[in-house]
Enzyme design. Sequence first.
Site, PDB file in Angstrom:
ATOM      1  N   SER A   1      -9.308  -0.347   7.394  1.00  0.00           N
ATOM      2  CA  SER A   1      -8.804  -0.253   6.018  1.00  0.00           C
ATOM      3  C   SER A   1      -8.136  -1.488   5.458  1.00  0.00           C
ATOM      4  O   SER A   1      -7.802  -1.520   4.269  1.00  0.00           O
ATOM      5  CB  SER A   1      -7.830   0.911   5.904  1.00  0.00           C
ATOM      6  OG  SER A   1      -8.549   2.099   5.813  1.00  0.00           O
TER       7      SER A   1
ATOM      8  N   SER B   1      -9.485   2.151   3.279  1.00  0.00           N
ATOM      9  CA  SER B   1      -8.666   2.878   2.343  1.00  0.00           C
ATOM     10  C   SER B   1      -7.776   1.992   1.482  1.00  0.00           C
ATOM     11  O   SER B   1      -7.335   2.413   0.409  1.00  0.00           O
ATOM     12  CB  SER B   1      -7.776   3.869   3.098  1.00  0.00           C
ATOM     13  OG  SER B   1      -6.913   3.177   3.986  1.00  0.00           O
TER      14      SER B   1
ATOM     15  N   LYS C   1       0.853  -1.193   0.000  1.00  0.00           N
ATOM     16  CA  LYS C   1       0.000   0.000   0.000  1.00  0.00           C
ATOM     17  C   LYS C   1       0.883   1.235   0.000  1.00  0.00           C
ATOM     18  O   LYS C   1       1.925   1.264   0.682  1.00  0.00           O
ATOM     19  CB  LYS C   1      -0.884  -0.028   1.250  1.00  0.00           C
ATOM     20  CG  LYS C   1      -1.907   1.099   1.325  1.00  0.00           C
ATOM     21  CD  LYS C   1      -2.745   0.943   2.608  1.00  0.00           C
ATOM     22  CE  LYS C   1      -3.772   2.045   2.762  1.00  0.00           C
ATOM     23  NZ  LYS C   1      -4.512   1.929   4.038  1.00  0.00           N
TER      24      LYS C   1
HETATM   25  N1  GLN Z   1     -12.590   4.380   6.901  1.00  0.00           N
HETATM   26  C1  GLN Z   1     -11.930   4.772   8.112  1.00  0.00           C
HETATM   27  C2  GLN Z   1     -11.485   6.199   7.994  1.00  0.00           C
HETATM   28  O1  GLN Z   1     -11.819   6.815   7.044  1.00  0.00           O
HETATM   29  C3  GLN Z   1     -10.764   3.870   8.390  1.00  0.00           C
HETATM   30  C4  GLN Z   1      -9.621   4.143   7.499  1.00  0.00           C
HETATM   31  C5  GLN Z   1      -8.402   3.354   7.869  1.00  0.00           C
HETATM   32  O2  GLN Z   1      -8.484   2.342   8.549  1.00  0.00           O
HETATM   33  N2  GLN Z   1      -7.263   3.852   7.460  1.00  0.00           N
HETATM   34  O3  GLN Z   1     -10.828   6.722   8.832  1.00  0.00           O
END
Ligand code: GLN
Length: 468
Positions: free
Chosen positions: A160, A136, A61
């Site tokens: 994410s 994400s 990532k």
């Molecule tokens: N969707 C969550 C956020 O927007 C988690 C994102 C993540 O785990 N990086 O913060």
Amino acid sequence: MIDTLRLTAEEAIRLLERREVSAAELHGAYVEAIAARDPELHCYLTTLDEPNGDGIPIALKDVISTKGVPTTAGSKILEGYLPLYDATVAERCKTAGLSLLGKTNTDEFAMGSSTENSAFGPSHNPWDPERVPGGSGGGSAAAVTAGLAPWALGSDTGGSIKQPSALCGNVGLRPTYGTVPRYGVVAFASSLDQVGPVAKTVRDCALLYSIIAGRDPFDSTTVELPEPVRLPVGEDLEGLRIGVPRELNEAEGIEPGVKDAVRAAVELARGLGAEVGECELPHSVEYGLPCYYLIAPAEASSNLARYDGVRYGPREPGETFREMVEATRDAGFGDEVKRRIMLGTYALSAGYYDAYYGQAQKVRTLIRREHTAAFASFDVLACPTSPTVAFRIGEKAQDPLAMYAADLLTIPSCIAGLPGLSIPCGLSEGLPVGLQLVGPQFSENTLFRAGHALERALGFDTVPERLR
Ligand code: GLN
């Protein structure tokens, strides 16, 4: 002919060991698959055509720093930035011989649940390219599902890794906080961020976890694993106590098809010998999301202060230093990142700190304690990973609160610092459903055992219908 769509990491390693393929051939096969499919799916932000290790390939990532290889965190503010060093997890992959295929797409600074917040455009779900792959870490999850990487690393702050794995029909582990080093990983919310594996099988996931986990002198929040990672082999769940938290299985917004698939998987676990019982996590659903959306933006607002046009990436001109910084941040950050910085700065400001950030920390303790209480009677807790299957691109883009709700069920265990494994457990409306298994701190081996036995019994075909 290497069938990258079906090849697991373990099988790829076996092919290499038997010298049936070379590392270069393997890398080349994935580069070819990327050339064919990635223009449509947009899993990658950067690809490396040349093999650079003597083992099997991996995708990372794009929040994981890679020496000399662009690392953008999905943000324009890091465009053109070349890290001077490897993140510890990238270095551990290198040491294990893994060949870097490229850097995968992510919501900007990992803020989002669909990859639509990436400054470089969204990724697409291999099951249906008009739908999001989750976020994400949608790039990593979509790449693994589409056969554009045998496995990948993601990062998980509030879901994410787990949520995109659920939406793309593969296996994702968010490890126990502190078991995987964050050194060199672009920081979002430091008390929550954890790197973890995305793979086709639970065994692949365990194998990759064993490569990246363990204490790192460069990250003082890390610990040595209390026991070595065990690759799961068993087929039964004799003696395993599975708790089904009522609130996380009956929360508003869980689609009926998701409920059904999860319920069927839990019944299957019972058939494999597990003891199944209902339990409660009274505050986790009601307060988890608000608690997370104070703590995560607060920490993000502090972590993102470093992007000032001096230390990294592009710079906008300005008459004074202050004007230059303002112009750079205005041009470099997208809307969601700005929203979080504003929320976080507000929650941390004098006079509001106790009312918001302080209060959220207390709620965090409550949520941690109620998980501990549940683990007095159960070894793992089961619930859906995501309340819905993959939604359409654009469906939630204008509605931040609807987007935040995508992580309703993943966030509680993240707040509590606990490990969670998402495995595909069936289809709803022709799209994959994820089952989330959460355990106490350092219970990864138990999660692997449960996940492995279940994935065998479920027999879920991780290859999307349209690609078969
Ligand atoms: N969707 C969550 C956020 O927007 C988690 C994102 C993540 O785990 N990086 O913060």
